[in-house]
Design a protein around this motif. Structure first.
Motif, PDB file in Angstrom:
ATOM      1  N   GLN A  34       0.388  -9.696   0.696  1.00 50.56           N
ATOM      2  CA  GLN A  34      -0.036  -8.754   0.328  1.00 50.56           C
ATOM      3  C   GLN A  34       0.020  -7.499   0.623  1.00 50.56           C
ATOM      4  OE1 GLN A  34      -5.188  -9.775  -0.987  1.00 50.56           O
ATOM      5  NE2 GLN A  34      -4.486  -9.234  -2.875  1.00 50.56           N
ATOM      6  N   TYR A  35       0.089  -6.369   0.465  1.00 47.91           N
ATOM      7  CA  TYR A  35      -0.145  -5.349   0.512  1.00 47.91           C
ATOM      8  C   TYR A  35       1.322  -5.391   1.160  1.00 47.91           C
ATOM      9  CZ  TYR A  35      -5.443  -5.765  -0.842  1.00 47.91           C
ATOM     10  OH  TYR A  35      -6.241  -6.344  -1.176  1.00 47.91           O
ATOM     11  N   LEU A  49      -1.446   0.845  -0.118  1.00 43.60           N
ATOM     12  CA  LEU A  49      -1.023  -0.782   0.155  1.00 43.60           C
ATOM     13  C   LEU A  49      -2.700  -0.384   1.084  1.00 43.60           C
ATOM     14  CD1 LEU A  49       2.275  -1.495   0.858  1.00 43.60           C
ATOM     15  CD2 LEU A  49       1.296  -1.949  -0.962  1.00 43.60           C
ATOM     16  N   GLY A  50      -2.983   0.698   1.008  1.00 46.09           N
ATOM     17  CA  GLY A  50      -4.112   0.054   2.290  1.00 46.09           C
ATOM     18  C   GLY A  50      -4.407   0.475   3.326  1.00 46.09           C
ATOM     19  N   ASN A  66      -0.291  -7.049  -5.022  1.00 43.14           N
ATOM     20  CA  ASN A  66      -0.289  -5.429  -4.821  1.00 43.14           C
ATOM     21  C   ASN A  66       0.681  -5.492  -3.501  1.00 43.14           C
ATOM     22  OD1 ASN A  66      -2.967  -6.341  -5.854  1.00 43.14           O
ATOM     23  ND2 ASN A  66      -3.486  -3.888  -5.145  1.00 43.14           N
ATOM     24  N   SER A 111      -5.510   4.099  -1.104  1.00 41.07           N
ATOM     25  CA  SER A 111      -6.621   2.254  -1.183  1.00 41.07           C
ATOM     26  C   SER A 111      -5.781   2.226  -2.460  1.00 41.07           C
ATOM     27  CB  SER A 111      -8.218   3.095  -1.523  1.00 41.07           C
ATOM     28  OG  SER A 111      -8.345   3.771  -3.064  1.00 41.07           O
ATOM     29  N   THR A 112      -5.886   0.383  -2.322  1.00 41.17           N
ATOM     30  CA  THR A 112      -5.565  -0.045  -3.844  1.00 41.17           C
ATOM     31  C   THR A 112      -5.583   0.585  -4.562  1.00 41.17           C
ATOM     32  OG1 THR A 112      -6.870  -1.861  -2.976  1.00 41.17           O
ATOM     33  CG2 THR A 112      -5.011  -2.512  -1.373  1.00 41.17           C
ATOM     34  N   ASN A 131       0.111  -6.275   4.976  1.00 45.21           N
ATOM     35  CA  ASN A 131       0.316  -4.977   5.649  1.00 45.21           C
ATOM     36  C   ASN A 131       1.295  -5.249   6.344  1.00 45.21           C
ATOM     37  OD1 ASN A 131      -2.096  -4.787   4.642  1.00 45.21           O
ATOM     38  ND2 ASN A 131      -2.988  -3.737   6.279  1.00 45.21           N
TER      39      ASN A 131
END
Length: 147
Positions: A43-44, A117-118, A76, A111-112, A16
């Motif tokens: 991730q994300y 990316l949530g 992701n 949301s993914t 994130n």
């Protein structure tokens, strides 16, 4: 080992986040991380770099992943579609996003499973992100930042 957030990551997580700016070096150069090793997750994230350059092991998200290790996750992640990458490529590219897509809150908040990316938006530590489309360079920022 040069990355927009960290040069080398082992037994750690990069989640994130996003990064801006040009990155250059010799080897293991990535928009988020230069090198990913065992026990790590990237991730994300969004690499919004305009240019990344090096001689080898260069890429938009991660310059190189230690493929001899089994336990790592690099997935992701988004990367600016117009990012210039110079050098022998390897590692992880990330999904293409235009600058206009990267300036829309749903790119980050969906949301993914719905293509986002949530990220959590709100006014507290559990929902740390804010974004005002049309203001503050149109990019996310932390709720506690005074922009």
């Amino acid at each position: 080992f040069i990355g927009g957030i960290v040069g080398s990551v082992r037994y750690s997580n990069i989640l994130n986040s996003y990064v801006l700016g040009d990155i250059s070096g010799m080897s293991f150069i990535g928009g988020i991380a230069g090198y990913v090793d065992n026990g790590s997750t990237v991730q994300y994230n969004a690499a919004i770099n305009s240019a990344i350059s090096g001689t080898n092991n260069v890429n938009r998200i991660v310059g190189n992943i230690n493929d001899n290790r089994i336990i790592y996750t690099v997935s992701n992640n988004f990367a600016l579609d117009t990012m210039s990458v110079t050098g022998a490529r390897s590692g992880d590219e990330g999904a293409n996003k235009t600058i206009d897509e990267l300036k829309i809150k749903t790119t980050y908040s969906n949301s993914t499973t719905n293509g986002g990316l949530g990220w959590k938006f709100g006014d507290d530590d559990d929902n740390p992100w804010k974004m005002e489309e049309g203001k503050n360079n149109d990019l996310p920022y932390f709720y506690w930042q005074d922009l």
